[in-house]
Design an enzyme around this catalytic site. Structure first.
Site, short mmCIF file in Angstrom:
data_model
loop_
_atom_site.label_atom_id
_atom_site.label_comp_id
_atom_site.label_asym_id
_atom_site.label_seq_id
_atom_site.Cartn_x
_atom_site.Cartn_y
_atom_site.Cartn_z
N GLU A 171 7.94 46.11 28.70
CA GLU A 171 8.52 44.88 29.21
C GLU A 171 7.57 44.32 30.28
OE1 GLU A 171 12.88 43.41 30.48
OE2 GLU A 171 12.03 44.87 31.85
N CYS A 197 15.77 39.11 31.14
CA CYS A 197 15.89 40.37 30.39
C CYS A 197 15.84 40.10 28.90
CB CYS A 197 17.16 41.11 30.79
SG CYS A 197 18.64 40.11 30.65
N GLU A 222 22.79 46.93 32.58
CA GLU A 222 22.11 45.90 31.80
C GLU A 222 20.64 46.02 32.14
OE1 GLU A 222 20.55 43.09 30.73
OE2 GLU A 222 21.94 41.41 30.94
O1 TXE Z 1 13.50 46.26 39.29
P1 TXE Z 1 14.55 47.36 39.78
P2 TXE Z 1 12.29 45.57 40.06
C1 TXE Z 1 12.48 44.88 35.12
C2 TXE Z 1 11.23 44.04 34.87
C3 TXE Z 1 10.50 44.14 36.17
C4 TXE Z 1 10.82 45.57 36.58
C5 TXE Z 1 10.66 45.87 38.04
O2 TXE Z 1 10.46 44.63 33.84
O3 TXE Z 1 9.13 43.95 36.02
O4 TXE Z 1 12.16 45.74 36.19
O5 TXE Z 1 11.45 44.99 38.85
C6 TXE Z 1 17.76 47.90 42.99
N1 TXE Z 1 19.28 52.81 43.33
N2 TXE Z 1 13.63 44.08 35.48
O6 TXE Z 1 11.49 46.57 40.80
O7 TXE Z 1 13.91 48.44 40.54
C7 TXE Z 1 16.80 46.86 43.56
O8 TXE Z 1 16.86 46.83 44.97
C8 TXE Z 1 20.01 51.68 43.32
C9 TXE Z 1 14.53 43.74 34.41
O9 TXE Z 1 12.85 44.45 40.86
O10 TXE Z 1 15.33 47.75 38.58
C10 TXE Z 1 17.31 45.60 42.87
O11 TXE Z 1 18.45 45.12 43.58
N3 TXE Z 1 19.47 50.46 43.23
C11 TXE Z 1 15.78 43.17 34.88
C12 TXE Z 1 17.71 46.10 41.49
O12 TXE Z 1 17.93 47.49 41.64
C13 TXE Z 1 18.13 50.36 43.12
C14 TXE Z 1 15.79 42.37 36.11
C15 TXE Z 1 16.65 45.87 40.41
O13 TXE Z 1 15.48 46.53 40.79
C16 TXE Z 1 17.31 51.50 43.13
C17 TXE Z 1 14.84 42.84 37.11
C18 TXE Z 1 17.94 52.77 43.23
N4 TXE Z 1 17.25 53.91 43.23
C19 TXE Z 1 13.79 43.63 36.75
N5 TXE Z 1 16.02 51.10 43.02
C20 TXE Z 1 16.75 42.67 33.85
N6 TXE Z 1 17.41 43.57 33.12
O14 TXE Z 1 16.97 41.47 33.74
C21 TXE Z 1 16.03 49.75 42.94
N7 TXE Z 1 17.30 49.30 43.03
#
Ligand code: TXE
Length: 507
Positions: free
Chosen positions: A410, A311, A276
Site C-alpha cells: 500500500e 484506504c 478498517e
Molecule cells: O498509520 P497508523 P500511519 C496506512 C497507509 C499509510 C500507513 C502509515 O499505508 O502510509 O498506514 O500511516 C494510531 N496503538 N494507512 O502511520 O500507524 C495513530 O496515532 C493504538 C491506511 O498514520 O496505522 C493514528 O491515530 N493506536 C489507513 C492511527 O493509529 C495507534 C489510514 C493510524 O496510524 C498505534 C491511515 C498503537 N500502537 C494510514 N500506533 C486507512 N485504512 O485508510 C498508531 N496508532
C-alpha cells in the site's frame, strides 16, 4: 472518495460560497476534550504541521496513561449516570440529528479547520467531508430505535430473549486521511447504541474532531459521553486500547498497527475490535467496459482522490489487451492535467501528501519499483514550487513484475500500476492480492462476466461500473483478510456497538 454523490441539496447550492481563507486566522481548539470541557494538556507536546507548506502551526498535548485514565473513567461514569445508555433510543436519535444540524450550521468553520491541517482541499472539505460527516451521523441516528433483539423459540414454559445492550465505553482511533468523516463512522454508531466514546484522532490531524465534540455537547449530548484524547499512537492510542474500562475498540489505520491494536485488545480484556485497515485494490477493466474516456475518468478518480491517500484507492489497473492502449493513454492524459494547490485556496483540487514521512514512503515505493525495471508513463516525482509541502505527481507505472514494491504494498499516494491480461481467468487471478482484500472495481457491460469476477475476487466491497463510495450509508464497508475485521457504516456497524445478552425466563 468523498467527492462522490452527495445529495444535490447538500452539495450543490453552496459551492460558490467556498473562498480562499487565511490559514493563520483559523481558531484552533487545542487540547483534550473531556467531560464537556477543553482541557489544556500538560507534559510533552507534539509539533503539528500543515501538509500544504510544512509549517508548524500548533502544539499538541499528549495524553499518557494518566490522561487517558481520566478520560475513560469520566466517560464510564457519564455513561452510567447521565442516562445516555438507558434513555429512549428515539431521544438519542434526536440528539444526534441536532448534532448533524449543528455540523451543517458550522460547516465553513469545520471545513476550514479540516482544510488547514489535513489533505482535504477547502472545496472538498466544504462540499464533501463536512456534509458527509453530518449525513453519516443522521444515518446512525435513524438506527437508534430501529434495532431490536430477538425472542427465541424455547420450551413452552419459558421465554428466551436476546437483549442488546451498549458496551459502556468504546475506544476509537482514527486516521489522518479523512479526519471528520472517519470520526463520524466511529462515534455515530457507538453513540446511537448508547455507549460513551473516547476518540483519539491522528496526531497529524487532531483539531477538527475537538470542534465536533463541542458541537455534540451543544446538541444535547451529556458531558463525558464524547471525549477526545490527543497524542501519538504508541503512547495515547495504546493506553486507550489497553484501558480496562474500554470494552470495545474501533480502529482505522495501517494493517501493521491494526495487528498491534488487536494484540493489545486481546491481552487487555479480550475486547471485540472493528479494524478498517489498508488496501491494494484492483480495478479490473474488460474490453467491453464502455466508453473509454468515461472509464478512464473513473480509474483516475479512483487512484487520485485525496492524492491516493484513501484506504479504498483503486491503485492497480488490470486491463484487457483489446482496450489497454486506448485506456492507458486516456488515464495518463487525465492524470497529467491535475493542478495541485495549497488546501486553503478555493480552486485547489489536488492534495498534498500528509507529511514528510508519507512523502518519503511514496517516493521510495516509486523509485524502488523503477529500479526493479518498471517504466514510468507519467509522474514519478514531486511537483516543484511548494516549499515545505509535498505534492506528488500522479504517477502511472507499467512493466511490473510480481514482488515489485508499488505492485504489492500500500503506497498511499497517487500511484497507479498497470497490468495487461488476455482472458477472464488471468484477469481475475491478477486482481487477487496475497495480503489485502478491501475493495475492487469491475468494469464490463457483460453482467455474467461482472458477477463471475465479483464472486471470485476476495474483497469486502466490489463496485461494478463505478468506483468509490456514495452517501448510501446503508452499504457497509470493511475488508477481508489483511484489510480488516468487521464493518464501518451500514446496520452492521451499529450492531457491532451492542453486545447481546441471552435471557431465559421460566414461567
Ligand atoms: O498509520 P497508523 P500511519 C496506512 C497507509 C499509510 C500507513 C502509515 O499505508 O502510509 O498506514 O500511516 C494510531 N496503538 N494507512 O502511520 O500507524 C495513530 O496515532 C493504538 C491506511 O498514520 O496505522 C493514528 O491515530 N493506536 C489507513 C492511527 O493509529 C495507534 C489510514 C493510524 O496510524 C498505534 C491511515 C498503537 N500502537 C494510514 N500506533 C486507512 N485504512 O485508510 C498508531 N496508532
Amino acid at each position: 472518495m468523498l467527492d462522490t454523490l452527495l445529495p444535490k441539496s447538500v452539495s450543490r447550492p453552496v459551492v460558490e460560497a467556498v473562498q480562499d481563507f487565511d490559514p493563520a486566522a483559523v481558531n484552533i481548539p487545542s487540547g483534550h476534550y473531556i467531560s464537556g470541557r477543553l482541557v489544556p494538556g500538560d507534559g510533552p507536546a507534539i509539533e503539528v504541521r500543515r501538509p500544504s507548506d510544512g509549517q508548524a502551526y500548533a502544539d499538541l498535548p499528549e495524553a499518557g496513561e494518566t490522561g487517558v485514565d481520566v478520560a475513560v473513567c469520566d466517560a464510564s461514569t457519564a455513561q452510567q449516570q447521565s442516562g445516555w445508555g438507558e434513555c429512549p433510543p428515539r431521544e438519542r436519535g434526536a440528539v444526534l440529528r441536532r448534532w448533524a444540524d449543528l455540523i451543517m450550521e458550522n460547516r465553513l468553520e469545520l471545513a476550514q479547520l479540516e482544510a488547514l491541517g489535513s489533505t482535504r482541499c477547502i472545496s472538498e472539505a466544504y462540499t464533501g467531508e463536512v456534509p458527509f460527516t453530518a449525513e453519516a451521523i443522521r444515518f446512525f441516528a435513524e438506527c437508534a430505535d430501529k434495532y431490536s433483539g430477538d425472542v427465541l423459540p424455547t420450551r413452552s414454559r419459558s421465554l428466551g430473549m436476546l437483549m442488546p445492550e451498549p458496551y459502556g465505553v468504546v475506544g476509537a482511533i482514527a486516521p489522518w486521511n479523512f479526519p471528520l468523516s472517519m470520526a463520524s463512522w466511529k462515534c455515530g454508531p457507538a453513540l446511537a447504541a448508547g455507549n460513551a466514546i473516547v476518540l483519539k484522532p491522528s496526531e497529524l490531524t487532531p483539531f477538527s474532531t475537538v470542534r465536533l465534540a463541542e458541537l455534540a455537547l451543544e446538541a444535547g449530548l451529556p458531558p463525558g459521553i464524547f471525549n477526545v484524547v490527543q497524542g501519538s499512537g504508541q503512547v495515547t492510542g495504546a493506553a486507550l486500547v489497553r484501558h480496562p474500562l474500554v470494552r470495545k475498540v474501533s480502529f482505522t489505520g495501517s494493517t501493521q498497527t491494526g495487528k498491534s491494536v488487536m494484540t493489545d485488545a486481546a491481552h487487555h480484556g479480550m475486547k471485540p475490535v472493528t479494524l478498517e485497515l489498508g488496501g491494494k485494490s484492483p480495478q479490473l477493466v474488460f474490453n467491453d467496459a464502455g466508453d473509454v474516456d468515461t472509464v478512464a475518468q473513473r480509474i483516475t478518480r479512483g487512484f487520485m482522490a485525496n492524492a491516493g491517500q484513501a484506504c479504498v484507492a483503486g491503485t492497480r489497473l488490470i486491463v484487457q489487451r483489446g482496450i489497454a492502449e486506448a485506456l492507458i493513454a486516456a488515464v495518463v492524459r487525465h492524470a497529467r492535467v491535475v493542478v495541485p494547490g495549497v488546501t486553503w485556496k478555493a480552486n485547489s483540487r489536488f492534495a498534498p501528501l500528509i507529511s514528510q514521512r508519507q512523502a518519503e514512503k511514496v517516493s521510495a515505493a516509486v523509485s524502488n519499483t523503477v529500479a526493479a525495471g518498471a517504466e514510468v508513463l507519467c509522474g514519478g516525482s514531486f511537483f516543484d514550487g511548494f516549499g515545505g509541502g509535498f505534492f506528488y505527481q500522479p504517477t502511472v507505472l507499467i512493466g511490473l513484475q510480481a514482488g515489485m514494491t508499488a505492485l504489492e504494498e500500500e503506497v498511499f499516494g497517487p500511484v497507479l500500476t498497470v497490468q495487461i491480461f488476455d482472458d477472464e481467468e488471468e484477469g481475475i487471478a491478477l486482481a487477487s492480492h496475497s495480503v489485502y482484500g478491501l475493495a475492487a472495481g469491475v468494469h464490463t457491460m457483460d453482467i455474467g462476466q461482472a458477477m463471475r469476477a465479483t464472486r471470485r475476487i476476495a474483497a469486502g466491497t466490489v463496485w461494478i461500473n463505478r468506483y468509490g463510495r456514495t452517501t448510501d450509508f446503508i452499504v457497509p464497508t470493511g475488508g477481508f483478510n489483511g484489510s480488516g475485521i468487521g464493518k464501518d457504516l451500514g446496520r452492521q456497524a451499529f450492531e457491532a456497538n451492542l453486545r447481546h445478552k441471552s435471557v431465559l425466563l421460566d414461567f
